[in-house]
Write a protein that holds these residues in place. Structure first.
Motif, mmCIF file in Angstrom:
data_model
loop_
_atom_site.group_PDB
_atom_site.id
_atom_site.type_symbol
_atom_site.label_atom_id
_atom_site.label_comp_id
_atom_site.label_asym_id
_atom_site.label_seq_id
_atom_site.Cartn_x
_atom_site.Cartn_y
_atom_site.Cartn_z
ATOM 1 N N GLU A 134 0.822 -1.171 0.039
ATOM 2 C CA GLU A 134 0.048 0.020 -0.057
ATOM 3 C C GLU A 134 0.933 1.306 0.094
ATOM 4 O O GLU A 134 1.954 1.483 0.695
ATOM 5 N N VAL A 166 -2.670 -6.675 -2.358
ATOM 6 C CA VAL A 166 -1.960 -5.601 -1.774
ATOM 7 C C VAL A 166 -2.039 -6.004 -0.461
ATOM 8 O O VAL A 166 -2.854 -6.469 0.388
ATOM 9 N N VAL A 167 -0.692 -5.477 0.458
ATOM 10 C CA VAL A 167 -0.756 -5.403 1.837
ATOM 11 C C VAL A 167 -0.422 -4.249 2.421
ATOM 12 O O VAL A 167 -0.094 -3.328 1.654
ATOM 13 N N GLU A 168 -0.965 -3.914 3.694
ATOM 14 C CA GLU A 168 -0.747 -2.709 4.266
ATOM 15 C C GLU A 168 0.728 -2.382 4.256
ATOM 16 O O GLU A 168 1.609 -2.735 4.363
ATOM 17 N N ARG A 169 0.681 -0.727 4.292
ATOM 18 C CA ARG A 169 2.104 -0.060 4.340
ATOM 19 C C ARG A 169 3.004 -0.719 5.427
ATOM 20 O O ARG A 169 2.433 -1.071 6.508
ATOM 21 N N GLY A 170 4.284 -0.894 4.995
ATOM 22 C CA GLY A 170 5.216 -1.634 6.100
ATOM 23 C C GLY A 170 5.153 -3.180 5.935
ATOM 24 O O GLY A 170 6.033 -3.658 6.369
ATOM 25 N N HIS A 171 4.443 -3.816 5.293
ATOM 26 C CA HIS A 171 4.475 -5.193 5.066
ATOM 27 C C HIS A 171 4.621 -5.461 3.598
ATOM 28 O O HIS A 171 4.125 -4.889 2.790
ATOM 29 N N ALA A 172 5.630 -6.080 3.473
ATOM 30 C CA ALA A 172 6.269 -6.119 1.910
ATOM 31 C C ALA A 172 6.992 -4.754 1.622
ATOM 32 O O ALA A 172 6.549 -3.899 2.404
#
Lengths: 364, 364
Positions: free
Chosen positions: B126, B158-164
């Motif tokens: 994200e 899509v994964v949340e900001r900070g994940h991936a």
């Protein structure tokens, strides 16, 4: 002109996709990726049609099916790929390992192909406990055995703590297209009956409740399972009168029907009262303000069957374990093109649109 | 007894792998996943042999090749999958999109199969800027065109900001095994010459320097490229005298040779002075205290050729663009089984072991 015609330029091929979908392709104008681009709704559509397809344009992708196809001497293959980022990785009724097998096997199965093999690529988070990993690998092995597929290639990467959440899994499935199958969104015909293989919303709701973000307890289990037995039964019962299948995962039945309506230029009319919904799912959905038609399933399929064979197809489907609640939920019509309408339980009729935003993130 | 024998129990099949590798399989006893499990060295080996293989046991996986195989009516397919988590996503000479195509295409190519198609599954963070995403999709498209493969199926999560970290990409490649190819680690024979298609260590070093963690500037570019032209030239020049190929990616030439020595029960003897290393790579490696033989390549292959055809194979390889520096770097021997030895530039001989730990994390 078909996109397969020799000498077509990229522009002609893109234009061909547009014409085939009989509606303007969504444009991609967003400056950043948001969670809604992964939700399977409007934003996903604009990302796919506005950015990914024009850049990677080819016939297999342009068909926008659940699986791409490759023709080889003597065999036509269906190939599908999916990444799984579900959180938490374990939930009532399943876990990421089982989901990663069934999700991909099902994309192959609804393309009318008998699943043969999958590949498994893992991104693991540093610090993941080995026992959790072992449980998921065992879950993969059990689900693969149940689905009749071998895991034929794999890869493992590790990222630092805090990057990735426990694990992400990417599976790619390979199947041989069944000689009885002639399936495609373009095969939808006015009057086709729309069959649904069972009750909706269990998977998404089970994962949501497993997060414990809501003070809500309900006995809801994911429906994750292989759909090849259901697909096989439908092919046997309806043959060429089976026009299309689709598994309504992310975005639920509503999104799957919208994708097919858009891809075929037809409309779908659903009778809400005929859609099976488990009482616990209906209750939880009402409390959370979510329509079960938008909630992800991982063991259900939609089938589009010519009217003359719909009864036989439904009976065959109901004889498959796990599909006892299969129902005839509506039909295909010519107008209004590209839209999904629902006759509500209260006697009204409304448009069932694509999702905007992402009410249920990280569900698969 | 072959693992393919009917009626073999899981235990017998696991035992068979053990016997085929002619050494005890590594046990997996770690309580947690660490970065070193993703480095392609000892810890990766224990994870694969101690956990993944016993749980997912089947012949295609047990062969431990770079790609699994599937036999269909009239065609044998090679299939390979890989996740890419390289950081940063752009580096001199390439980016994650190009890497994701070539890395998978190359695993198929060194299995002796002409790459046909790939699937592409993305996990996006994200907040990723759309222009960065577009650049990577364009890089995928360009690399796919250069490698002669179509992107036939895809997925986006899509994964949340900070994940991936910006994005992870998983590609699966499909190829048809070339009728000239009979390649396998089991095909290694004492006296086989070991050919290397060019200089080593460029990719890993380019990514390391792109992180700006070292106050070190050097003009080093990733060598990412499709290896099918090189594989094709070797098949044409050596035919059945080409016994095995492998692309030395994670863990470099040292790890690839160790894997093959272990899988074949043979030993490999390398002449360090004959291994081509670019001067900038050698300099950077010396400053960082890393042996270039352990640094990842993304456009190089190792080939094992019977002595009578080694000269012709080397000449054919050198005629392929990008392989002008190809060299004959050593040979296969019977003793000591499962080991890799190197004659150093200083006249000594030492064991070139598998990596312990992960000196170069997130390199692909």
């Amino acid at each position: 002109m078909s996109a397969a015609a020799n000498g077509a330029t990229r522009e002609e091929r893109v234009l061909d996709i547009v014409q085939r979908t009989r509606s303007r392709p969504a444009r991609f104008r967003d400056a950043q990726i948001t969670m809604s681009h992964g939700a399977g709704g409007k934003a996903s559509q604009s990302l796919i049609e506005g950015l990914l397809l024009p850049a990677l344009c080819n016939d297999a992708l342009a068909a926008l099916g659940d699986a791409g196809t490759v023709a080889l001497d003597g065999a036509a293959l269906a190939i599908s790929t999916d990444s799984f980022v579900v959180t938490p990785i374990r939930f009532p009724g399943g876990s990421i390992g089982e989901l990663a097998v069934n999700g991909t096997v099902n994309d192959v199965a609804v393309s009318g192909a008998r699943p043969l093999a999958i590949t498994l690529s893992l991104v693991l988070e540093e610090g993941l406990s080995s026992s959790e990993l072992r449980e998921e690998i065992d879950a993969v092995a059990r689900a693969a055995q149940a689905a009749g597929v071998q895991v034929i290639a794999g890869d493992t990467k590790v990222v630092e703590r805090g990057h990735a959440d426990a694990m992400y899994a990417c599976t790619t499935g390979l199947g041989v297209i069944d000689p009885r199958a002639r399936l495609s969104p373009a095969g939808l015909r006015p009057g086709d009956h729309i069959l649904l293989s069972g009750s909706v919303g269990e998977h998404g709701m089970a994962v949501m409740l497993a997060r414990n973000e809501f003070s809500l307890e309900a006995d809801i289990r994911s429906d994750t399972r292989s759909l090849w037995p259901a697909a096989d039964a439908l092919l046997a019962a309806a043959g060429r009168d089976l026009h299309c299948m689709r598994d309504p995962t992310r975005g639920g039945v509503a999104s799957a029907l919208n994708e097919l309506a858009r891809a075929s230029g037809m409309s779908a009319l659903i009778r809400e009262a005929d859609v099976p919904v488990d009482a616990a799912v209906a209750g939880a959905a009402e409390l959370l303000g979510i329509d079960p038609l938008y909630v992800a399933n991982e063991g259900k399929l939609l089938a589009f069957v010519a009217p003359g064979r719909a009864g036989a197809a439904l009976a065959a489907l109901r004889a498959v374990p796990g599909c006892e609640q299969a129902a005839d939920i509506g039909e295909v019509a010519q107008e209004p093109p590209g839209m999904v309408l629902v006759d509500t339980a209260f006697g009204g009729r409304r448009v069932l649109d694509l999702l905007a935003g992402d009410p249920l993130p990280r569900i698969c």
